[in-house]
Design an enzyme around this catalytic site. Sequence first.
Site, PDB file in Angstrom:
ATOM      1  N   ARG A  73     -10.338 -79.274  20.683  1.00  0.00           N
ATOM      2  CA  ARG A  73     -10.110 -78.084  19.879  1.00  0.00           C
ATOM      3  C   ARG A  73      -9.052 -78.294  18.796  1.00  0.00           C
ATOM      4  O   ARG A  73      -9.271 -77.962  17.627  1.00  0.00           O
ATOM      5  CB  ARG A  73      -9.647 -76.911  20.777  1.00  0.00           C
ATOM      6  CG  ARG A  73     -10.745 -76.222  21.535  1.00  0.00           C
ATOM      7  CD  ARG A  73     -10.240 -75.770  22.894  1.00  0.00           C
ATOM      8  NE  ARG A  73     -10.048 -76.957  23.701  1.00  0.00           N
ATOM      9  CZ  ARG A  73     -11.027 -77.486  24.451  1.00  0.00           C
ATOM     10  NH1 ARG A  73     -12.154 -76.866  24.559  1.00  0.00           N
ATOM     11  NH2 ARG A  73     -10.845 -78.620  25.104  1.00  0.00           N
ATOM     12  N   THR A  74      -7.888 -78.826  19.183  1.00  0.00           N
ATOM     13  CA  THR A  74      -6.773 -78.899  18.237  1.00  0.00           C
ATOM     14  C   THR A  74      -7.086 -79.878  17.112  1.00  0.00           C
ATOM     15  O   THR A  74      -6.870 -79.586  15.932  1.00  0.00           O
ATOM     16  CB  THR A  74      -5.489 -79.313  18.983  1.00  0.00           C
ATOM     17  OG1 THR A  74      -5.371 -78.524  20.160  1.00  0.00           O
ATOM     18  CG2 THR A  74      -4.270 -79.123  18.126  1.00  0.00           C
ATOM     19  N   LYS A 101       0.283-103.617  18.380  1.00  0.00           N
ATOM     20  CA  LYS A 101       0.994-104.861  18.035  1.00  0.00           C
ATOM     21  C   LYS A 101       2.509-104.666  18.094  1.00  0.00           C
ATOM     22  O   LYS A 101       3.267-105.518  17.652  1.00  0.00           O
ATOM     23  CB  LYS A 101       0.590-105.304  16.630  1.00  0.00           C
ATOM     24  CG  LYS A 101      -0.903-105.550  16.475  1.00  0.00           C
ATOM     25  CD  LYS A 101      -1.236-105.820  15.006  1.00  0.00           C
ATOM     26  CE  LYS A 101      -2.719-105.656  14.752  1.00  0.00           C
ATOM     27  NZ  LYS A 101      -3.035-105.532  13.318  1.00  0.00           N
ATOM     28  N   ARG A 123       0.179 -85.003  17.726  1.00  0.00           N
ATOM     29  CA  ARG A 123       0.119 -84.721  19.173  1.00  0.00           C
ATOM     30  C   ARG A 123       0.582 -85.978  19.886  1.00  0.00           C
ATOM     31  O   ARG A 123       0.125 -87.087  19.586  1.00  0.00           O
ATOM     32  CB  ARG A 123      -1.291 -84.362  19.625  1.00  0.00           C
ATOM     33  CG  ARG A 123      -1.419 -84.373  21.151  1.00  0.00           C
ATOM     34  CD  ARG A 123      -2.711 -83.810  21.650  1.00  0.00           C
ATOM     35  NE  ARG A 123      -2.750 -82.360  21.497  1.00  0.00           N
ATOM     36  CZ  ARG A 123      -3.641 -81.574  22.100  1.00  0.00           C
ATOM     37  NH1 ARG A 123      -4.552 -82.101  22.896  1.00  0.00           N
ATOM     38  NH2 ARG A 123      -3.630 -80.283  21.923  1.00  0.00           N
ATOM     39  N   HIS A 152       3.328 -76.236  22.300  1.00  0.00           N
ATOM     40  CA  HIS A 152       2.050 -76.348  21.588  1.00  0.00           C
ATOM     41  C   HIS A 152       2.003 -75.102  20.690  1.00  0.00           C
ATOM     42  O   HIS A 152       1.326 -74.121  20.987  1.00  0.00           O
ATOM     43  CB  HIS A 152       0.912 -76.360  22.607  1.00  0.00           C
ATOM     44  CG  HIS A 152      -0.426 -76.738  22.062  1.00  0.00           C
ATOM     45  ND1 HIS A 152      -0.698 -76.854  20.715  1.00  0.00           N
ATOM     46  CD2 HIS A 152      -1.597 -77.030  22.694  1.00  0.00           C
ATOM     47  CE1 HIS A 152      -1.972 -77.204  20.557  1.00  0.00           C
ATOM     48  NE2 HIS A 152      -2.536 -77.319  21.742  1.00  0.00           N
TER      49      HIS A 152
HETATM   50  N1   CP Z   1      -6.158 -76.175  23.906  1.00  0.00           N
HETATM   51  C1   CP Z   1      -6.087 -77.446  23.486  1.00  0.00           C
HETATM   52  O1   CP Z   1      -5.046 -77.927  23.033  1.00  0.00           O
HETATM   53  O2   CP Z   1      -7.274 -78.132  23.575  1.00  0.00           O
HETATM   54  P1   CP Z   1      -7.462 -79.650  23.170  1.00  0.00           P
HETATM   55  O3   CP Z   1      -6.614 -80.495  24.103  1.00  0.00           O
HETATM   56  O4   CP Z   1      -8.925 -79.931  23.320  1.00  0.00           O
HETATM   57  O5   CP Z   1      -6.994 -79.817  21.756  1.00  0.00           O
END
Ligand code: CP
Length: 327
Positions: A73-74, A101, A123, A152
């Site tokens: 999703r993100t 590396k 992320r 998040h």
């Molecule tokens: N909710 C969420 O962060 O989903 P993903 O890990 O698929 O991005």
Amino acid sequence: MLYTKENWGPVPSGWTRRRLLGLQELSSEELTILLDLADRFRKNVLDNPENARKISLLNGKAIVNLFFENSTRTRVSFGLAGRRLGADVIEFSAATSSLSKGETLVDTAQNILAMGVDAVVVRHGCPGAPRLLAQNLENCAVVNAGDGAHEHPTQGLLDVLTMRQRLGSLEGKTVAIVGDIAHSRVARSNVFALQKLGAKPIVCGPSTLVSPHWAELGVEYAYSLDEILPRVDVFNLLRIQLERQVVRPFPSLAEYAHLYAMNAERLARCKKDVLVLAPGPINRGVEITPEVADGPHSAILDQVTNGVAVRMAALWATLTAVAERRF
Ligand code: CP
């Protein structure tokens, strides 16, 4: 209508950040600015197919998606959000990069920046990785797409945006966040946003996953889902994050589901207009059963659409702050 910098208007003057690292550090005014912007993108662009590709607010900008953990999703929604705004979006794959590396995270990001990138979406499994990048990358927008069990922020924003759209104001509403609270960055971002918007968060789950220290942040904690069912306006059902657990906090997923899964029988004991959310990915039959996930109280797929709107807001606000040097 072709939305441009001129006819869309500037980002509100209360927004001056070129980094979105977490919701804890935002004021309620800043939160509301992002939510209002996301609402505008949702209504004017995403819900209006004629406008979906007629927007040039970030023409000429380059955004790189740096994902060191898996995501559906993100990652997809940040990519779509950037493209819908007219930016070029580059996907970085950690597995096939020169990180193998021995290159560091900061060196990797600085090399990418030297190619002319304007924003980094990151992320990472380590809490604080986006802040480390922000401290080391001059003149670049940085957006946290989830860092370890820390925050998040765009997930927190899309969750409260969905609640606000369905309930109107969040003032005085009781929102239960249920599940693997101990390992959840989503729980933390939800709590920070809900408190700033006047809602009353409850964190709920097994005692091995819910610390009583939440009370020190003014957050109610509960170990029995059944006891809180009748007084909750919104349930946000979190996944059990087996990949982050060193020691299994309960005997089996079946026992967890017996005590904490939102199913039709529990739903019948909730308020009649209760709202059910889940950040995803969902594990059907563990934290939520299919008849609830796909039923009339669920707004799970609406959350996903709001994810694109929120990420458009986050990218436009942080990149505009860079462009206007208002930081
Ligand atoms: N909710 C969420 O962060 O989903 P993903 O890990 O698929 O991005």
